[in-house]
Design a protein around this motif. Structure first.
Motif, PDB file in Angstrom:
ATOM      1  N   SER A  19       0.816  -1.215   0.000  1.00  0.00           N
ATOM      2  CA  SER A  19       0.000   0.000   0.000  1.00  0.00           C
ATOM      3  C   SER A  19       0.851   1.267   0.000  1.00  0.00           C
ATOM      4  N   SER A  23       2.629   5.948  -2.995  1.00  0.00           N
ATOM      5  CA  SER A  23       1.706   6.556  -2.033  1.00  0.00           C
ATOM      6  C   SER A  23       1.486   8.042  -2.313  1.00  0.00           C
ATOM      7  N   GLN A  26      -1.715   8.630  -4.268  1.00  0.00           N
ATOM      8  CA  GLN A  26      -2.973   8.131  -3.714  1.00  0.00           C
ATOM      9  C   GLN A  26      -3.853   9.293  -3.245  1.00  0.00           C
ATOM     10  N   ARG A  28      -7.669  10.421  -1.191  1.00  0.00           N
ATOM     11  CA  ARG A  28      -8.259  10.062   0.094  1.00  0.00           C
ATOM     12  C   ARG A  28      -9.029   8.742   0.020  1.00  0.00           C
ATOM     13  N   ASP A  30      -8.415   6.238  -2.003  1.00  0.00           N
ATOM     14  CA  ASP A  30      -7.418   5.169  -2.060  1.00  0.00           C
ATOM     15  C   ASP A  30      -6.916   4.821  -0.663  1.00  0.00           C
ATOM     16  N   ARG A  31      -6.604   5.837   0.119  1.00  0.00           N
ATOM     17  CA  ARG A  31      -6.038   5.581   1.454  1.00  0.00           C
ATOM     18  C   ARG A  31      -7.049   4.882   2.358  1.00  0.00           C
TER      19      ARG A  31
END
Length: 262
Positions: A19, A23, A26, A28, A30-31
């Motif tokens: 993940s 990063s 990415q 919000r 996605d997180r």
């Protein structure tokens, strides 16, 4: 003394925590999906323990049907959510005999086509089908086939449309990320990138919207008969026209703004 080569952070973290790969790209959504996936991954050791425990109980003549059901519940939930996780982290299995030899731009276009034109329509279709599947199970109060199994099976089945919707969000996000590499990511560009999915999604929204409007206007007409009304026969055409109009309007607006800035 020679200088050490810089560490490729994306490569080094991909083994321990996929993940963290890319990063910085990415958003919000996605997180949130990745964080949920990381938490759900802890169900895997629970699943392994449940399987081992059930084997011991079965061999000793004390089989527990509810434990069998729990294994299927956990497995179904984990695997479906892991699909979204794999899409966002690009950790899914690839058969890339041709893909690996493509130039970078062609790889990105291939990704966009695969995500937006092939995978995303399927995920939206599954979310729609699974919603009806889960609702039917809920209406029937479906439970386990075993008397001492886990009942309220509809809880698991109602989670399926949510999980497929999450996968659709992940797929759309990845399509947009790839689009931003070769384009500015305007609305009309994104709609072209996911055109079949956009048309199908619009068709379902129009269908359900018309159904509710007609149901409220004609409460005596059954739900099944509403689908047979003439206005419901051309929802695909309405959806296609709507998406095309929005795409053209976005393209014209973007073009006008760009010309005004020159």
């Amino acid at each position: 003394m020679s200088a050490q080569a810089p560490i490729d952070l994306d490569s080094s973290v991909a083994i321990t925590d996929p993940s963290l790969k890319n990063s910085h790209n990415q958003n919000r959504i996605d997180r949130v999906i990745l964080a949920f996936g990381n938490m759900t991954a802890w169900l895997f050791p629970v699943l392994v323990i449940a399987i081992c425990f059930q084997v011991i109980l079965r061999k000793s003549g004390h089989n527990q049907a509810w434990l069998d059901d729990a294994q299927w519940w956990m497995y179904g939930f984990i695997v479906t959510l892991a699909f979204s996780y794999a899409i966002l982290t690009e950790s899914h299995v690839r058969v890339d005999v041709l893909y690996q030899g493509f130039p970078r731009n062609r790889q990105i276009r291939t990704e966009i086509f695969g995500l937006g034109w092939l995978l995303l329509p399927f995920l939206i279709l599954m979310a729609d089908v699974m919603f009806q599947y889960g609702w039917t199970s809920f209406s029937a109060g479906e439970g386990s086939s075993s008397p001492n199994g886990l009942h309220h099976l509809y809880i698991l089945k109602l989670s399926l449309p949510v999980l497929f919707a999450i996968a659709a969000l992940a797929c759309g996000s990845m399509a947009y990320r790839n689009l931003r590499v070769i384009a500015q990511g305007h609305l009309y560009q994104m709609l072209i990138a996911i055109f079949p999915a956009a048309v199908f999604f619009a068709q379902r929204v129009i269908t359900y919207g018309l159904w509710w409007v007609l149901q409220l206007l004609n409460p005596d007409v059954s739900g099944a008969r509403i689908y047979k009304l003439p206005i419901m026969a051309h929802t695909e055409v309405y959806a296609f026209v709507l998406v095309v109009v929005i795409t053209l309007a976005s393209w014209i607006k973007t073009t006008v703004i760009q010309k005004s800035e020159v």
